[in-house]
Structure formats: C-alpha cells, structure tokens
Design a protein around this motif. Structure first.
Motif, PDB file in Angstrom:
ATOM      1  N   ASP A 151       0.846  -1.207   0.026  1.00 46.52           N
ATOM      2  CA  ASP A 151      -0.062  -0.048  -0.028  1.00 46.52           C
ATOM      3  C   ASP A 151       0.854   0.960   0.015  1.00 46.52           C
ATOM      4  OD1 ASP A 151      -2.390  -1.309  -0.065  1.00 46.52           O
ATOM      5  OD2 ASP A 151      -2.578  -1.060   1.841  1.00 46.52           O
ATOM      6  N   LEU A 152       1.976   1.132   0.636  1.00 47.79           N
ATOM      7  CA  LEU A 152       3.025   2.409   0.742  1.00 47.79           C
ATOM      8  C   LEU A 152       3.292   2.699  -0.853  1.00 47.79           C
ATOM      9  CD1 LEU A 152       5.000   1.407   3.824  1.00 47.79           C
ATOM     10  CD2 LEU A 152       3.010   2.975   3.646  1.00 47.79           C
ATOM     11  N   THR A 153       3.378   2.048  -1.553  1.00 46.74           N
ATOM     12  CA  THR A 153       3.748   2.303  -3.142  1.00 46.74           C
ATOM     13  C   THR A 153       2.602   2.670  -3.823  1.00 46.74           C
ATOM     14  OG1 THR A 153       3.225   0.189  -3.954  1.00 46.74           O
ATOM     15  CG2 THR A 153       5.392   0.561  -2.845  1.00 46.74           C
ATOM     16  N   ASN A 189      13.146  -4.290  -6.252  1.00 43.35           N
ATOM     17  CA  ASN A 189      12.116  -3.668  -6.964  1.00 43.35           C
ATOM     18  C   ASN A 189      11.072  -3.024  -6.293  1.00 43.35           C
ATOM     19  OD1 ASN A 189      12.657  -4.267  -9.759  1.00 43.35           O
ATOM     20  ND2 ASN A 189      12.514  -6.622  -9.077  1.00 43.35           N
ATOM     21  N   TYR A 190      10.723  -3.438  -5.056  1.00 38.99           N
ATOM     22  CA  TYR A 190       9.857  -2.803  -4.008  1.00 38.99           C
ATOM     23  C   TYR A 190      10.196  -1.443  -3.544  1.00 38.99           C
ATOM     24  CZ  TYR A 190       7.446  -1.516   0.029  1.00 38.99           C
ATOM     25  OH  TYR A 190       6.644  -0.843   0.933  1.00 38.99           O
ATOM     26  N   TRP A 191      11.772  -1.330  -3.343  1.00 42.35           N
ATOM     27  CA  TRP A 191      12.230  -0.109  -2.697  1.00 42.35           C
ATOM     28  C   TRP A 191      12.257   0.718  -4.066  1.00 42.35           C
ATOM     29  CZ3 TRP A 191      13.833   2.173   1.450  1.00 42.35           C
ATOM     30  CH2 TRP A 191      13.502   1.418   2.687  1.00 42.35           C
ATOM     31  N   GLU A 192      12.356   0.137  -5.416  1.00 37.77           N
ATOM     32  CA  GLU A 192      12.298   1.358  -6.504  1.00 37.77           C
ATOM     33  C   GLU A 192      10.980   1.865  -6.392  1.00 37.77           C
ATOM     34  OE1 GLU A 192      13.492   2.865 -10.300  1.00 37.77           O
ATOM     35  OE2 GLU A 192      14.590   1.983  -8.211  1.00 37.77           O
ATOM     36  N   ARG A 193       9.983   0.933  -6.107  1.00 38.00           N
ATOM     37  CA  ARG A 193       8.474   1.699  -6.247  1.00 38.00           C
ATOM     38  C   ARG A 193       8.354   2.816  -5.065  1.00 38.00           C
ATOM     39  NH1 ARG A 193       7.506  -3.586  -7.053  1.00 38.00           N
ATOM     40  NH2 ARG A 193       6.487  -4.048  -5.061  1.00 38.00           N
ATOM     41  N   LEU A 194       8.929   2.421  -3.901  1.00 35.61           N
ATOM     42  CA  LEU A 194       8.998   3.334  -2.870  1.00 35.61           C
ATOM     43  C   LEU A 194       9.582   4.809  -3.201  1.00 35.61           C
ATOM     44  CD1 LEU A 194       9.788   1.782   0.435  1.00 35.61           C
ATOM     45  CD2 LEU A 194       7.698   2.693  -0.104  1.00 35.61           C
ATOM     46  N   LYS A 195      10.818   4.583  -4.103  1.00 34.08           N
ATOM     47  CA  LYS A 195      11.741   5.760  -4.430  1.00 34.08           C
ATOM     48  C   LYS A 195      10.717   6.471  -5.486  1.00 34.08           C
ATOM     49  CE  LYS A 195      15.952   6.777  -6.465  1.00 34.08           C
ATOM     50  NZ  LYS A 195      17.284   6.387  -7.138  1.00 34.08           N
ATOM     51  N   GLU A 196      10.014   5.737  -6.409  1.00 36.14           N
ATOM     52  CA  GLU A 196       9.361   6.516  -7.322  1.00 36.14           C
ATOM     53  C   GLU A 196       8.027   7.215  -6.554  1.00 36.14           C
ATOM     54  OE1 GLU A 196       8.283   3.362 -10.035  1.00 36.14           O
ATOM     55  OE2 GLU A 196      10.358   3.318 -11.228  1.00 36.14           O
ATOM     56  N   LEU A 333      20.863   1.797  -4.962  1.00 37.73           N
ATOM     57  CA  LEU A 333      19.635   1.957  -5.424  1.00 37.73           C
ATOM     58  C   LEU A 333      18.828   3.559  -5.067  1.00 37.73           C
ATOM     59  CD1 LEU A 333      16.866   0.879  -7.182  1.00 37.73           C
ATOM     60  CD2 LEU A 333      16.217   0.384  -4.780  1.00 37.73           C
ATOM     61  N   MET A 334      19.041   3.489  -3.856  1.00 40.36           N
ATOM     62  CA  MET A 334      18.588   4.654  -3.393  1.00 40.36           C
ATOM     63  C   MET A 334      19.305   6.090  -3.309  1.00 40.36           C
ATOM     64  SD  MET A 334      15.597   3.533  -2.797  1.00 40.36           S
ATOM     65  CE  MET A 334      14.533   4.914  -1.792  1.00 40.36           C
ATOM     66  N   SER A 339      19.415   1.029 -11.077  1.00 36.77           N
ATOM     67  CA  SER A 339      18.248   0.441 -11.202  1.00 36.77           C
ATOM     68  C   SER A 339      18.432  -1.077 -10.587  1.00 36.77           C
ATOM     69  CB  SER A 339      17.920   0.038 -12.757  1.00 36.77           C
ATOM     70  OG  SER A 339      18.774  -0.923 -13.403  1.00 36.77           O
ATOM     71  N   PRO A 340      17.638  -1.577 -10.313  1.00 42.84           N
ATOM     72  CA  PRO A 340      17.357  -3.200  -9.449  1.00 42.84           C
ATOM     73  C   PRO A 340      18.487  -3.997 -10.693  1.00 42.84           C
ATOM     74  CG  PRO A 340      15.328  -2.236  -9.152  1.00 42.84           C
ATOM     75  CD  PRO A 340      16.147  -1.069  -9.815  1.00 42.84           C
ATOM     76  N   GLU A 341      18.105  -3.727 -12.077  1.00 45.92           N
ATOM     77  CA  GLU A 341      18.592  -4.793 -13.018  1.00 45.92           C
ATOM     78  C   GLU A 341      20.015  -4.589 -13.036  1.00 45.92           C
ATOM     79  OE1 GLU A 341      14.548  -4.266 -13.304  1.00 45.92           O
ATOM     80  OE2 GLU A 341      15.956  -2.775 -13.662  1.00 45.92           O
ATOM     81  N   GLU A 342      20.410  -3.100 -13.015  1.00 43.31           N
ATOM     82  CA  GLU A 342      21.944  -2.700 -12.965  1.00 43.31           C
ATOM     83  C   GLU A 342      22.538  -3.365 -11.805  1.00 43.31           C
ATOM     84  OE1 GLU A 342      22.895   1.248 -14.996  1.00 43.31           O
ATOM     85  OE2 GLU A 342      21.430   1.634 -13.390  1.00 43.31           O
ATOM     86  N   ILE A 343      22.030  -3.281 -10.532  1.00 38.93           N
ATOM     87  CA  ILE A 343      22.538  -3.963  -9.252  1.00 38.93           C
ATOM     88  C   ILE A 343      22.762  -5.348  -9.215  1.00 38.93           C
ATOM     89  CG2 ILE A 343      22.264  -3.869  -6.900  1.00 38.93           C
ATOM     90  CD1 ILE A 343      20.824  -1.230  -7.029  1.00 38.93           C
TER      91      ILE A 343
END
Length: 380
Positions: A151-153, A189-196, A333-334, A339-343
């Motif tokens: 939900d936080l995303t 990927n979850y943290w990427e969505r949080l960041k966005e 990432l942050m 990106s998650p893919e690069e990491i």
C-alpha cells in the motif's frame, strides 16, 4: 602493675595492627550498552548495586552496532563484563565473533519459549525485551491508513511517508529487513517503487518523528508502541499505528556475558537481574518495548499500542551473511540512482510485489546464466 601495663600496650598494638588492614575494595561490574538505554539503566542499576553491594560502571557507546564493534576490537583484552542491547539484527555476528560466553540464567523460565526460539536458544544472549516496527499515522490527516507494505507504493501515499536511513538508524535497518523478509529477492524492485513514490529518507528516528509531529508528513516509520508513548508523554491520542497484513518486523534485544569477563559470577547475577520482575517492571515506560518476563504486568497506557499478531523475522545467520551486501545494494539504488537490474544483473517484470524472469536472447542468455547463481538467494 608493670605486667598489666605491658599487657595493655600489647593489646593496643595488636588492635592497631588489625585496624590497619586494608578494607576489601568494592567489586565493580562494567556494562556496555547503547545510548538510549540510559533511562532504564538509571532506574535499575541502583537497585542492583544495593542488592549485591557492588558498583556498576555503565559505558554507553552510540548504537548497538557500535557497541558490538567495540567488543570485537577489545576481544583479546576485554574491558566489559556484560553487554546489553544486541538485537536479532546483530545476533549471529556477535556469536560468530566469539565475544560471548553462553549462560542460561537460573530464572530463564520466566521468558516465554517462543521468544527464546525466535532469538537465541543457545543463550549466548538472553532476551530482555521485544517490540515491533510499525508505520505510524496522524489521525487528523489520515482516515484510512495503509494496511500493507505494498500500500505504501500506491499513488495516494506519494510523498507522504518519511522513514529512517538503514545505514544510520536501527528502525531504518529493521524496515529494510522487513521488506527483505516479505519480498525476498524482489526487495530492490519494491524499494524502486517506494523511491518513485517519493518516500522521504532521513538520518535518524528523531528527525523523522519531528517532521511527522509537525505535520510535514502524515506517515512515519516508528514503533507499534509509539502511540502509547505519545499518550503517556503528551496526553495526545492523535497518533495511530498499523498492524500490516503481512505482519510487522519483530525486534528482540538481548544481554550477554563477555568472554573473558573479569567478574563472571557477578555478570551472571546481572543477567538474572535484568529479567527479574523488579527490573522488568521498569522497562516498558522507559524503553517502550515489551518485557520478556511473563509475570510483569503491561502498563495501562500500552492499550494505545497496536497489537501485532504476525511477527516477521529474518534468520540471524542470513542477516550476517548478507548484511553488507544488502546495505551496498540499497545505497546503489536509493543514493547512487542505479536500477535493480543494474545492481543484480537480472531482468525482472514487476507483478505487484512478485517477480518473474523475462526472456533473454542471444549473448545475454549466456551472461545471464553465468551470473545468476551469484545473485540468487533463498526467498523468505
């Protein structure tokens, strides 16, 4: 008469010799812990000192990570007898470092078995409190708070959540572990969505909480007991906390005897004292955690804390093996913007918290198959 005088003089000399014997020095127990435990220690240490006629030298060293590092540095010449405050995030590292002497307290039966099983059945560390990380919200700004990590995303919470940096904050690290426990290998990927979703990250709990109380953010990462503390200190019922659908991250803190302690028997007494009723009853309103002693009554104000029925944990050994890697990946990432893919070198397709590998063609297939084993970890 002369004989009598001689006898009296002899007795006086013997008395003087006896009086000149040095008085035995009071034993001193050295305890290492983290800064914010000071209020609880101030209440209970005088009780222990009086009970055993000893002096306790309390040494406060930043946070739990700093305490552990200090003990490791002093391993060959230990200065502390007891360490208080090593939690489940650092448990495996502390045991593997060989700085702890296992000891099961004589009164260990006051601790519920599920806490022992969730923490350290070997009793290198004895649990003395536990609690849960939770998202807190302002009731005057939020009618329907988020009910899960996912939900936080969502768009309705864009720019409305403030959390702590896992590199510098205990609750921040607990939140990172919470997301890893729930999302497994898909946590980046979850943290990427949080960041966005414009999550705000600050160095520590105080900065996050201050911004939250000022109304700058309606959501903050804190503890399940924070609403109770707000009522206790400020008589304010405006703060709520949420028990998430997937559960909340469980934090357990423990105390142990330092290997090579100069006062091992006294150290054993101190461990037993920490889980006794007289020490545990003073814990909740100072630590804002739950006492492990099942005979201690929880203060009435704790009715304002959110009840968590699903504890979430990550195996301490897995934390030790991946701690540095996870923080490095989080930073990439942050902070560095990768990106998650690069990491990870993997290509994923987001599916609302789950991930699946997309097709890989040509040379990329060979590269992908080569690096894949390096990055696969057990999904929790």
């Amino acid at each position: 008469m002369r004989k009598l005088a001689t006898l009296l003089l002899t007795l006086l000399l013997l008395g003087a010799i006896g009086a000149s014997k040095p008085v035995k020095a009071q034993e001193e127990l050295t305890v290492y812990s983290y800064d914010s435990i000071e209020w609880w220690m101030k209440e209970i240490i005088p009780i222990f000192e009086e009970k055993y006629d000893v002096k306790v030298n309390l040494v406060l060293i930043g946070d739990a990570g700093e305490v552990l590092n200090r003990l490791i540095l002093e391993k060959d010449n230990p200065q502390a007898d007891v360490v208080v405050g090593i939690d489940n995030s650092y448990l495996a590292k502390a045991i593997d470092a060989g700085i702890l002497e296992p000891y099961k307290p004589a009164n260990a039966d006051v601790i519920p078995q599920w806490i022992i099983d969730s923490f350290d059945p070997t009793f290198h560390l004895t649990p003395y409190d536990y609690g849960y990380i939770a998202i807190n919200y302002r009731r005057d700004m939020v009618q329907n708070p988020p009910a899960s990590l996912e939900d936080l995303t969502k768009p309705e919470w864009k720019g409305k959540l403030i959390i702590e940096d896992p590199r510098t904050s205990s609750p921040g690290m607990a939140f990172l572990l919470w997301t890893i426990a729930v999302y497994g290998d898909d946590w980046l990927n979850y943290w990427e969505r949080l960041k966005e979703n414009d999550v705000q990250i600050v160095e520590g709990w105080s900065a996050a909480w201050n911004a939250f109380t000022k109304g700058e953010y309606p959501l903050v990462l804190s503890y399940a007991t924070s609403p109770a503390a707000t009522v206790y200190y400020d008589n304010n019922t405006n703060v709520g906390a949420v028990a998430f659908k997937e559960g909340n991250y469980l934090q357990i803190e423990g105390a142990g005897i330092v290997k090579g302690a100069k006062h091992p028997e006294l150290a054993k007494k101190f461990i037993e004292f920490l889980i006794s009723e007289e020490a545990q009853e003073k814990l909740p309103l100072n630590q804002w955690m739950y006492p492990v002693n099942k005979n201690v009554q929880i203060p009435e104000v704790f009715k304002y804390a959110v009840k968590v029925d699903k504890p979430v944990t990550v195996d301490p050994k897995e934390i030790e093996n991946n701690y540095d890697l996870w923080l490095k990946q989080w930073t990439q990432l942050m902070v560095e913007g990768k990106s998650p893919e690069e990491i990870t070198g993997k290509t994923t397709t987001e599916t609302g918290g789950e991930s699946s590998n997309s097709s890989i063609c040509g040379p990329a297939l060979i590269v992908g198959l080569a690096v894949l084993p390096l990055f696969l970890r057990r999904r929790r």
